[in-house]
Scaffold this motif. Structure first.
Motif, PDB file in Angstrom:
ATOM      1  N   PHE A 193       0.937  -1.296   0.100  1.00 35.63           N
ATOM      2  CA  PHE A 193      -0.059   0.065  -0.136  1.00 35.63           C
ATOM      3  C   PHE A 193       0.883   1.270  -0.342  1.00 35.63           C
ATOM      4  O   PHE A 193       1.816   1.311   0.769  1.00 35.63           O
ATOM      5  CB  PHE A 193      -1.005   0.028   1.224  1.00 35.63           C
ATOM      6  N   PHE A 194       0.650   2.043  -0.903  1.00 42.42           N
ATOM      7  CA  PHE A 194       1.396   3.319  -1.074  1.00 42.42           C
ATOM      8  C   PHE A 194       0.507   4.533  -0.234  1.00 42.42           C
ATOM      9  O   PHE A 194      -0.503   4.850  -1.066  1.00 42.42           O
ATOM     10  CB  PHE A 194       1.789   3.838  -2.172  1.00 42.42           C
ATOM     11  N   PHE A 195       0.924   4.992   0.544  1.00 40.70           N
ATOM     12  CA  PHE A 195       0.059   6.131   1.229  1.00 40.70           C
ATOM     13  C   PHE A 195       0.523   7.527   0.798  1.00 40.70           C
ATOM     14  O   PHE A 195       1.904   7.988   0.883  1.00 40.70           O
ATOM     15  CB  PHE A 195       0.366   6.169   2.742  1.00 40.70           C
ATOM     16  N   SER A 196      -0.657   8.393   0.649  1.00 42.05           N
ATOM     17  CA  SER A 196      -0.134   9.885   0.671  1.00 42.05           C
ATOM     18  C   SER A 196      -0.119  10.327   1.996  1.00 42.05           C
ATOM     19  O   SER A 196      -0.371   9.766   3.109  1.00 42.05           O
ATOM     20  CB  SER A 196      -1.371  10.547  -0.244  1.00 42.05           C
ATOM     21  N   PRO A 197       0.515  11.808   2.041  1.00 42.09           N
ATOM     22  CA  PRO A 197       0.665  12.283   3.477  1.00 42.09           C
ATOM     23  C   PRO A 197      -0.629  12.467   4.153  1.00 42.09           C
ATOM     24  O   PRO A 197      -0.560  12.147   5.402  1.00 42.09           O
ATOM     25  CB  PRO A 197       1.313  13.887   3.056  1.00 42.09           C
ATOM     26  N   SER A 198      -1.707  12.323   3.592  1.00 44.35           N
ATOM     27  CA  SER A 198      -2.973  12.733   4.345  1.00 44.35           C
ATOM     28  C   SER A 198      -3.613  11.143   4.938  1.00 44.35           C
ATOM     29  O   SER A 198      -4.720  11.159   5.370  1.00 44.35           O
ATOM     30  CB  SER A 198      -4.165  13.351   3.557  1.00 44.35           C
ATOM     31  N   GLY A 199      -3.013  10.295   4.330  1.00 51.72           N
ATOM     32  CA  GLY A 199      -3.581   8.829   4.547  1.00 51.72           C
ATOM     33  C   GLY A 199      -4.277   8.060   3.608  1.00 51.72           C
ATOM     34  O   GLY A 199      -4.589   7.091   3.735  1.00 51.72           O
ATOM     35  N   LEU A 245       4.592   8.225   2.102  1.00 50.49           N
ATOM     36  CA  LEU A 245       5.158   9.379   1.435  1.00 50.49           C
ATOM     37  C   LEU A 245       4.970  10.773   1.857  1.00 50.49           C
ATOM     38  O   LEU A 245       3.772  10.845   2.722  1.00 50.49           O
ATOM     39  CB  LEU A 245       5.011   9.677  -0.126  1.00 50.49           C
ATOM     40  N   GLY A 246       5.561  11.789   1.869  1.00 48.88           N
ATOM     41  CA  GLY A 246       5.155  13.150   2.390  1.00 48.88           C
ATOM     42  C   GLY A 246       6.240  13.773   3.237  1.00 48.88           C
ATOM     43  O   GLY A 246       7.243  13.103   3.929  1.00 48.88           O
ATOM     44  N   TYR A 250       8.433   3.299   5.819  1.00 51.49           N
ATOM     45  CA  TYR A 250       7.851   2.004   5.681  1.00 51.49           C
ATOM     46  C   TYR A 250       7.622   1.065   6.975  1.00 51.49           C
ATOM     47  O   TYR A 250       7.967   1.604   7.986  1.00 51.49           O
ATOM     48  CB  TYR A 250       8.651   1.063   4.961  1.00 51.49           C
ATOM     49  N   ALA A 251       6.359   0.249   6.804  1.00 48.65           N
ATOM     50  CA  ALA A 251       6.200  -0.588   7.759  1.00 48.65           C
ATOM     51  C   ALA A 251       5.995  -2.143   7.138  1.00 48.65           C
ATOM     52  O   ALA A 251       5.528  -2.088   5.798  1.00 48.65           O
ATOM     53  CB  ALA A 251       4.939  -0.255   8.511  1.00 48.65           C
ATOM     54  N   ILE A 252       6.861  -2.968   7.709  1.00 45.99           N
ATOM     55  CA  ILE A 252       6.934  -4.228   7.077  1.00 45.99           C
ATOM     56  C   ILE A 252       6.411  -5.292   7.847  1.00 45.99           C
ATOM     57  O   ILE A 252       7.123  -5.490   9.177  1.00 45.99           O
ATOM     58  CB  ILE A 252       8.461  -4.661   6.550  1.00 45.99           C
ATOM     59  N   ALA A 310      -4.812   9.400  -8.251  1.00 45.10           N
ATOM     60  CA  ALA A 310      -5.072   9.028  -9.387  1.00 45.10           C
ATOM     61  C   ALA A 310      -5.035   7.594  -9.639  1.00 45.10           C
ATOM     62  O   ALA A 310      -5.595   7.040 -10.624  1.00 45.10           O
ATOM     63  CB  ALA A 310      -4.264   9.708 -10.222  1.00 45.10           C
ATOM     64  N   LEU A 311      -3.902   7.066  -8.853  1.00 47.90           N
ATOM     65  CA  LEU A 311      -3.465   5.483  -9.269  1.00 47.90           C
ATOM     66  C   LEU A 311      -4.434   4.687  -8.183  1.00 47.90           C
ATOM     67  O   LEU A 311      -4.297   3.451  -8.149  1.00 47.90           O
ATOM     68  CB  LEU A 311      -1.960   5.364  -8.594  1.00 47.90           C
ATOM     69  N   LYS A 312      -5.409   5.377  -7.450  1.00 45.16           N
ATOM     70  CA  LYS A 312      -6.218   4.285  -6.604  1.00 45.16           C
ATOM     71  C   LYS A 312      -6.839   3.105  -7.323  1.00 45.16           C
ATOM     72  O   LYS A 312      -7.151   2.088  -6.779  1.00 45.16           O
ATOM     73  CB  LYS A 312      -7.330   5.246  -5.832  1.00 45.16           C
TER      74      LYS A 312
END
Ligand SMILES: Cc1cc2nc3c(=O)[nH]c(=O)nc-3n(C[C@H](O)[C@H](O)[C@H](O)COP(=O)(O)OP(=O)(O)OC[C@H]3O[C@@H](n4cnc5c(N)ncnc54)[C@H](O)[C@@H]3O)c2cc1C
Length: 363
Positions: free
Chosen positions: A69-75, A174-175, A184-186, A317-319
């Motif tokens: 999952f790639f997160f934007s700064p707002s979640g 990201l942010g 990251y979290a793994i 956009a990539l959602k």
């Protein structure tokens, strides 16, 4: 005699492969390989299969990963599928070192130093025919023989109880508040390795992630269980000079967009052995195999330079993009004919993205 300095994965693999046909010695400054652990241990499926040629890597598996999952700064976030594994580095390094000991003379607790071309290995002084610098980011070999040094990122990683969104998915954050690279979290069972890679202020970024991130801060449970940190080279440098070759972190052989080094160093060890004793051909073969990926990887890394609102636009956009079979080690596969068509379709349905895509490509 070939002297391999350092028994991390790059050194042990080099000693194993070169030792099959040559007289090799490997020296490690610590008592054992894989200490201290400075790695999250995330490797692609392809990389996992390659390592299984050298050790029982399934013994080192901590978790199987199906995507990220790639997160934007707002979640906000988007999802990408791709198979990978989390491995325990200490176990991997030990297995590779034991294998190397079958093919090479081993020195432990022995920090190698150089006086000109003479190597000081404990109380011994030898003049090796070839020197392989597999001695990591602080490389004594690189410094002693005047190699250019790369820039570095700092990395900090903790282990903590964590409610993963999906225990088989890695999370990337990201942010600007969390890093100028990425965080990251793994997940591993009910915990996660949570880390930040950045040029500076990693501890502050990690605190921001744990305390302020709209999604992470709600899912960290309890206090930190383990903390480690280390340096990550930013870019590949020239890695061959006369009879001396660098491999792994000492050469900056890491993916430019993640700092992961385990895949590149394995490819390098194979190319080194295939081309030995012609070190210039080792360099050419490595660049032929991965040069394009490194070039593309640097472009991917430009995403981290975007402003928060630009990252928000990209993640939104990539959602619905439906990434499948994302290859962690080979970003060029993003541009497969099937994907190019879908990427163009996404870009043209979001004209503002075209500008951002050009910004990322230009750097
Ligand atoms: C926090 C963090 C997380 C990471 N996560 C990942 C990940 O998930 N996936 C991934 O692929 N990569 C990851 N990496 C990068 C990965 O750990 C490195 O690319 C990898 O360890 C490089 O291996 P190496 O053998 O080149 O160097 P190292 O593993 O650093 O080994 C070098 C060895 O040389 C020895 N040595 C040094 N100097 C001397 C000397 N003078 N004499 C004798 N011995 C010496 C050291 O003791 C050490 O054992 C991560 C790095 C960090 C810091």
């Amino acid at each position: 005699m070939i002297l391999v300095v350092g028994a991390g994965p790059a050194g042990s693999l080099s000693a194993t492969l070169l030792g099959k046909e040559n007289d090799v010695a490997i020296a490690e400054e610590h008592q054992s390989a894989g200490f201290p652990v400075q790695c999250a241990g995330l490797i692609s499926d392809d990389c996992f299969k390659k390592y299984s040629n050298y050790c029982k890597i399934s013994r080192a598996v901590e978790n199987e990963i199906n995507g990220a999952f790639f997160f934007s700064p707002s979640g906000n976030f988007f999802e990408a599928e791709g198979k990978a594994f989390v491995i325990e580095r200490k176990i991997l390094d030990e297995m590779l070192f034991v294998k190397a000991s079958e093919f090479a003379e081993v020195f432990v607790k022995t920090k190698v130093k150089f006086k000109g071309e003479i190597a000081i290995i404990g109380s011994k002084e030898v003049r090796p025919d070839f020197i392989i610098g597999a001695d990591g980011v602080y490389s004594e070999v690189a410094r002693s023989f005047g190699f250019e040094r790369p820039d570095f990122y700092s990395a900090i990683q903790v282990e903590a109880k964590f409610e993963a969104m999906d225990e088989n998915f890695v999370e990337i954050y990201l942010g600007k508040c969390y890093s100028e690279f990425f965080a990251y979290a793994i997940p591993i069972a009910d915990t996660a390795k949570i880390g930040v890679i950045a040029k500076r202020n990693v501890s502050q970024y990690l605190r921001n992630l744990i305390e302020k991130h709209p999604s992470v801060s709600k899912r960290i449970k309890g206090s930190v269980l383990e903390l480690n940190s280390g340096l990550i080279p930013a870019d590949l440098v020239d890695f061959v000079k006369g009879k001396v070759a660098l491999i792994g972190d000492s050469a900056g052989m890491v993916k430019p967009y993640s700092g992961g080094g385990l895949f590149y160093l394995l490819v390098a060890a194979e190319k080194l052995a295939e081309n030995f004793p012609n070190l210039e051909n080792y360099k050419k073969a490595f660049l032929k195999e991965l040069g394009k990926e490194i070039g593309m990887g640097k472009k991917v890394r430009n995403v981290y330079n975007l402003q928060d609102e630009e990252l928000e636009a990209i993640v939104s956009a990539l959602k619905n993009f439906e990434f499948s079979d994302l290859h962690m080690d080979r970003p060029s596969m993003l541009l497969s004919p099937k994907n190019v068509f879908r990427i163009l379709k996404t870009l043209f349905s979001n004209p503002s993205l075209v500008k951002l895509a050009l910004k990322v490509l230009k750097g």
